[in-house]
Design an enzyme around this catalytic site. Sequence first.
Site, PDB file in Angstrom:
ATOM      1  N   ARG A  72      16.364 -17.011  19.545  1.00 46.07           N
ATOM      2  CA  ARG A  72      15.604 -17.637  20.635  1.00 46.07           C
ATOM      3  C   ARG A  72      14.761 -18.803  20.103  1.00 46.07           C
ATOM      4  NH1 ARG A  72      14.511 -16.982  26.075  1.00 46.07           N
ATOM      5  NH2 ARG A  72      15.646 -15.044  26.361  1.00 46.07           N
ATOM      6  N   GLU A 128       7.167 -14.312  30.417  1.00 44.21           N
ATOM      7  CA  GLU A 128       6.861 -14.907  29.118  1.00 44.21           C
ATOM      8  C   GLU A 128       6.473 -16.381  29.137  1.00 44.21           C
ATOM      9  OE1 GLU A 128      10.709 -13.185  27.873  1.00 44.21           O
ATOM     10  OE2 GLU A 128       9.738 -13.032  25.922  1.00 44.21           O
ATOM     11  N   GLN A 134       9.409   0.329  26.254  1.00 46.79           N
ATOM     12  CA  GLN A 134      10.045  -0.662  27.125  1.00 46.79           C
ATOM     13  C   GLN A 134      11.552  -0.430  27.168  1.00 46.79           C
ATOM     14  OE1 GLN A 134       7.332  -4.016  25.187  1.00 46.79           O
ATOM     15  NE2 GLN A 134       8.858  -4.965  26.496  1.00 46.79           N
ATOM     16  N   PHE A 163       9.084 -14.294  22.331  1.00 51.59           N
ATOM     17  CA  PHE A 163      10.237 -13.866  21.549  1.00 51.59           C
ATOM     18  C   PHE A 163      10.776 -14.964  20.631  1.00 51.59           C
ATOM     19  CE2 PHE A 163      14.501 -11.708  21.261  1.00 51.59           C
ATOM     20  CZ  PHE A 163      14.065 -10.406  21.087  1.00 51.59           C
ATOM     21  N   ALA A 211      12.646  -9.928  27.844  1.00 55.90           N
ATOM     22  CA  ALA A 211      13.226 -11.246  28.107  1.00 55.90           C
ATOM     23  C   ALA A 211      12.866 -11.751  29.505  1.00 55.90           C
ATOM     24  CB  ALA A 211      14.748 -11.208  27.901  1.00 55.90           C
ATOM     25  N   THR A 255      19.337 -13.318  25.262  1.00 59.75           N
ATOM     26  CA  THR A 255      20.296 -14.152  24.553  1.00 59.75           C
ATOM     27  C   THR A 255      21.463 -13.322  24.022  1.00 59.75           C
ATOM     28  OG1 THR A 255      19.073 -13.958  22.496  1.00 59.75           O
ATOM     29  CG2 THR A 255      18.541 -15.825  23.903  1.00 59.75           C
ATOM     30  N   GLU A 294       9.256  -2.736  22.796  1.00 54.86           N
ATOM     31  CA  GLU A 294      10.682  -2.944  23.062  1.00 54.86           C
ATOM     32  C   GLU A 294      11.495  -2.163  22.045  1.00 54.86           C
ATOM     33  OE1 GLU A 294      12.007  -7.016  23.580  1.00 54.86           O
ATOM     34  OE2 GLU A 294      14.102  -6.457  23.356  1.00 54.86           O
TER      35      GLU A 294
HETATM   36  N1  MTE Z   1       2.377  -8.340  31.662  1.00 50.68           N
HETATM   37  C1  MTE Z   1       1.631  -7.232  31.487  1.00 50.68           C
HETATM   38  N2  MTE Z   1       0.594  -7.022  32.288  1.00 50.68           N
HETATM   39  N3  MTE Z   1       1.911  -6.340  30.495  1.00 50.68           N
HETATM   40  C2  MTE Z   1       2.951  -6.528  29.628  1.00 50.68           C
HETATM   41  O1  MTE Z   1       3.189  -5.711  28.755  1.00 50.68           O
HETATM   42  N4  MTE Z   1       4.821  -7.994  28.957  1.00 50.68           N
HETATM   43  C3  MTE Z   1       5.335  -9.364  28.960  1.00 50.68           C
HETATM   44  C4  MTE Z   1       5.423  -9.886  30.386  1.00 50.68           C
HETATM   45  N5  MTE Z   1       4.181  -9.679  31.065  1.00 50.68           N
HETATM   46  C5  MTE Z   1       3.748  -7.702  29.783  1.00 50.68           C
HETATM   47  C6  MTE Z   1       3.427  -8.579  30.846  1.00 50.68           C
HETATM   48  C7  MTE Z   1       6.647  -9.479  28.352  1.00 50.68           C
HETATM   49  S1  MTE Z   1       6.741  -9.640  26.687  1.00 50.68           S
HETATM   50  C8  MTE Z   1       7.788  -9.507  29.098  1.00 50.68           C
HETATM   51  S2  MTE Z   1       9.305  -9.718  28.387  1.00 50.68           S
HETATM   52  C9  MTE Z   1       7.758  -9.334  30.555  1.00 50.68           C
HETATM   53  O2  MTE Z   1       6.432  -9.166  31.057  1.00 50.68           O
HETATM   54  C10 MTE Z   1       8.599  -8.110  30.917  1.00 50.68           C
HETATM   55  O3  MTE Z   1       8.577  -7.823  32.253  1.00 50.68           O
HETATM   56  P1  MTE Z   1       9.519  -8.564  33.325  1.00 50.68           P
HETATM   57  O4  MTE Z   1      10.846  -8.711  32.687  1.00 50.68           O
HETATM   58  O5  MTE Z   1       9.515  -7.626  34.449  1.00 50.68           O
HETATM   59  O6  MTE Z   1       8.864  -9.874  33.596  1.00 50.68           O
HETATM   60  N1  HPA Z   2      14.447 -11.396  24.708  1.00 51.54           N
HETATM   61  C1  HPA Z   2      13.845 -10.204  24.577  1.00 51.54           C
HETATM   62  N2  HPA Z   2      14.415  -9.166  24.051  1.00 51.54           N
HETATM   63  C2  HPA Z   2      15.664  -9.290  23.611  1.00 51.54           C
HETATM   64  C3  HPA Z   2      16.342 -10.502  23.712  1.00 51.54           C
HETATM   65  C4  HPA Z   2      15.709 -11.606  24.300  1.00 51.54           C
HETATM   66  O1  HPA Z   2      16.262 -12.704  24.430  1.00 51.54           O
HETATM   67  N3  HPA Z   2      17.563 -10.324  23.182  1.00 51.54           N
HETATM   68  C5  HPA Z   2      17.594  -9.045  22.778  1.00 51.54           C
HETATM   69  N4  HPA Z   2      16.447  -8.421  23.022  1.00 51.54           N
HETATM   70 MO1  MOS Z   3       9.167  -9.334  26.021  1.00 54.17          MO
HETATM   71  S1  MOS Z   3       8.705 -10.060  24.151  1.00 54.17           S
HETATM   72  O1  MOS Z   3      10.845  -9.867  25.896  1.00 54.17           O
HETATM   73  O2  MOS Z   3       9.173  -7.674  25.742  1.00 54.17           O
END
Ligand code: MTE
Ligand code: HPA
Ligand code: MOS
Length: 755
Positions: free
Chosen positions: A304, A706, A191, A338, A503, A434, A226
């Site tokens: 967080r 999330e 990621q 998170f 995030a 954050t 991540e």
């Molecule tokens: N959805 C799918 N299908 N697969 C994933 O790995 N990760 C989640 C969420 N939804 C995830 C998911 C997490 S932890 C985060 S932070 C966000 O997707 C990241 O993507 P975005 O920032 O584009 O929403």
């Molecule tokens: N969310 C997810 N990943 C991160 C963050 C957060 O707020 N801060 C640093 N890494």
């Molecule tokens: Mo999502 S736990 O911020 O990769």
Amino acid sequence: MKLRDAELHAQGASQFTDDLLHPEGTLAVYPAVSSIARGIIEKIDTEPAFAHVGVIAVFTAADIPGVNQIGNFSADEVLLAEKEVVYLGQPIALVVAETGEIARQAAASVVVDYQSLPAVFDARTADKMGLHIAPRRLFSCGDVEAAWAGCDLIVEGSAVTGAQEHMYLETQNAIAYPLENNGLRVFSATQSPGGTQRSIARVLGLPMHAVEVDVVRLGGGFGGKEEQATAFAVMAALASHHLQRIVKISLRRDEDYRLTGKRHPYEADFKIGLDRSGKILAYRADFFQNAGAIADLSPPILERSLFHAGNSYFIPNMQVSAVSCRTNLPPNTAFRGFGGPQAMYVLESAIFKAADKMGVDASRIQEVNLLREGQHFYYGMQARRCMATACWREAQSRFALQQRQLEIDAFNAAHKLEKKGIAIMPICFGISFTSTFLNQADALLHVYGDGSVSVSCGAVEMGQGVKQKIGQVVSVVFGIDEQRVKVESTNTTRIANMSPTAASTGADLNGQAARLAALQIKQRLIDLAAARLGGVDASEITFEREQVCRQGQPTELSWNRLVSLAYLSRTALSAEVHYATPELFFDRTKEQGQPFAYHVYGCAAVEVTLDCLRGRYRIDSVKVVHDDGQPLDVMVDCGQIEGGIVQGLGWMTLEEVLFDDSGRLLTDNLTAYKIPDMHFAPDIDVHFLASATNPPGLMHSKAVGEPPLMYGIAAYFALCKAIRAFIPAWQPDFRAPMTPEKVLLALYQKQHPDA
Ligand code: MTE
Ligand code: HPA
Ligand code: MOS
């Protein structure tokens, strides 16, 4: 709307890192890992590995040309243990062989002599011993200590949440290709391509420009990639660098389970004070985070937790503190939410317990304390466009929740061995990293001579549909068909210094950058078109359905024609734009500021049916009103909401990560570790809050990745209520997950052996 990747996925034609073509002669690397949870390394004997036919090389910390350090947030994580081991499964040496199987067998034959030391696995013990990743942090508002005196009811207790395995379909893997002049091209399932590039460069002692990291897509990350994909990419890179061969690493499922960290288990003590009407006057909570052996992302996750300890409620006097405790488990890491879910569960436990004492339903207390427009969060930020009450009311009326409660009461009165329960979970989740500096992104856009468009940005596709959204945003700006826009792999040579896709900000940050880049090119094209059309006013020109329009009417210029004119007139058809979320700040000396661009609100009702003879239960339904702003893609967002909910339900009910007392993971397979499946997944009814706008979001949309996970928290309390319907005197211990085994023990009033 057709999803970009759906057809490829359905045909099995989409490429993941492990599918990339690799020539014959590609080598495999696998780590020899610590067999104890804590100890001093006295001797590493790699000789036995060479007895395996097909072993090419073995590397230890001594073979690291740069710095033996892969920690991003804190520099406390060695790639290969040298002097001491701090968790069972910690990499010590790397075995490179002709095949993965040989590398694995040879790695198992590496002999390490240890002087074993006592290990700690739970957060409270670590805290007592002073084993902290970082000092305790405290957020507060009002005066909690003074407020207790004015409360009609004070309730105290403790709450615990367990770890959670990410269970992404694609296990950790990477492949490294040597390039000329010590360069490397590394394909990694990460990621965080930028963080991976930085770590590879540091470990190999190379400038970052020598290392190119590329990600096509992930088969899920959920936070588990991540930070924790980095080590595996660096292993492949190190071996490739030394041997000048292509080197691959790909974990088996059981290895992935054992070698990687999970969602942080939390423990907490709480104290809540209310007046007679149910208004919460004071809340105090102290969190103990089980970080595992290494910082990883524990400090920002802890932060967080502090931001979400108040969930979507306004509490005038609050004091929440949290400490990250160093134990000897594999480093726990990011997982959807998170740290937010862990903290929100504690407040819901406190509310549940207080409601019990007051003899009312928890929803009474939840409702009267919902955050209102203009109120301030305890960390200083003001709630704007606050949708907490709007979502609550919409859920109440749309799903007739009071009526439903009456029906459930009637059902429970009529059924002896089957009991139902319903619980409500309002949510409020802050959007932005954050760590303020991470809230930036770049996009690089090319319009080619044939009118097709290529977009590069820092967003990693992991199933959440971020590339769908970014492609859509660019096609809307240009007024062209989505098929014309290709969203490229995520690549560190095209995009520098990218933040991880995390995030929930992937679409917001990268989409804004892509949109600004498209607007920049569009402006050049508009100026050109205006001149070409005889000096008309540029403000009259729009691009619609692949046509250049003037005052809404098609002109003789098509998109294609305009683009080729631009090329012939030497107009720049590429743009690179940086975006940084405005108005964010946070002062850690005061723990006050404006850390988020905005908040996402919502409200869910979870209903369960319990089989009181067998302890089995069914999650019947989840009904949600979700504040999504103006969704860019309703299908994608529904998928995110459903997926998040099911993951949250699993965390609260089935999924139980267990270690033995030597720190060995017991739940390293799907027989021992249950995750939700098709049959478990309930009916999920998602309703988007109507007419919601969100000026700080990408075209008024809201991040969605999330927040929905936290709706799942209601399942715990719905089950408590169903148990209560069977045994009125039963008291929950607020130790999630509520596995069927624990339910059965509760029904027959036995203590769980782990309690
Ligand atoms: N959805 C799918 N299908 N697969 C994933 O790995 N990760 C989640 C969420 N939804 C995830 C998911 C997490 S932890 C985060 S932070 C966000 O997707 C990241 O993507 P975005 O920032 O584009 O929403
Ligand atoms: N969310 C997810 N990943 C991160 C963050 C957060 O707020 N801060 C640093 N890494
Ligand atoms: Mo999502 S736990 O911020 O990769």
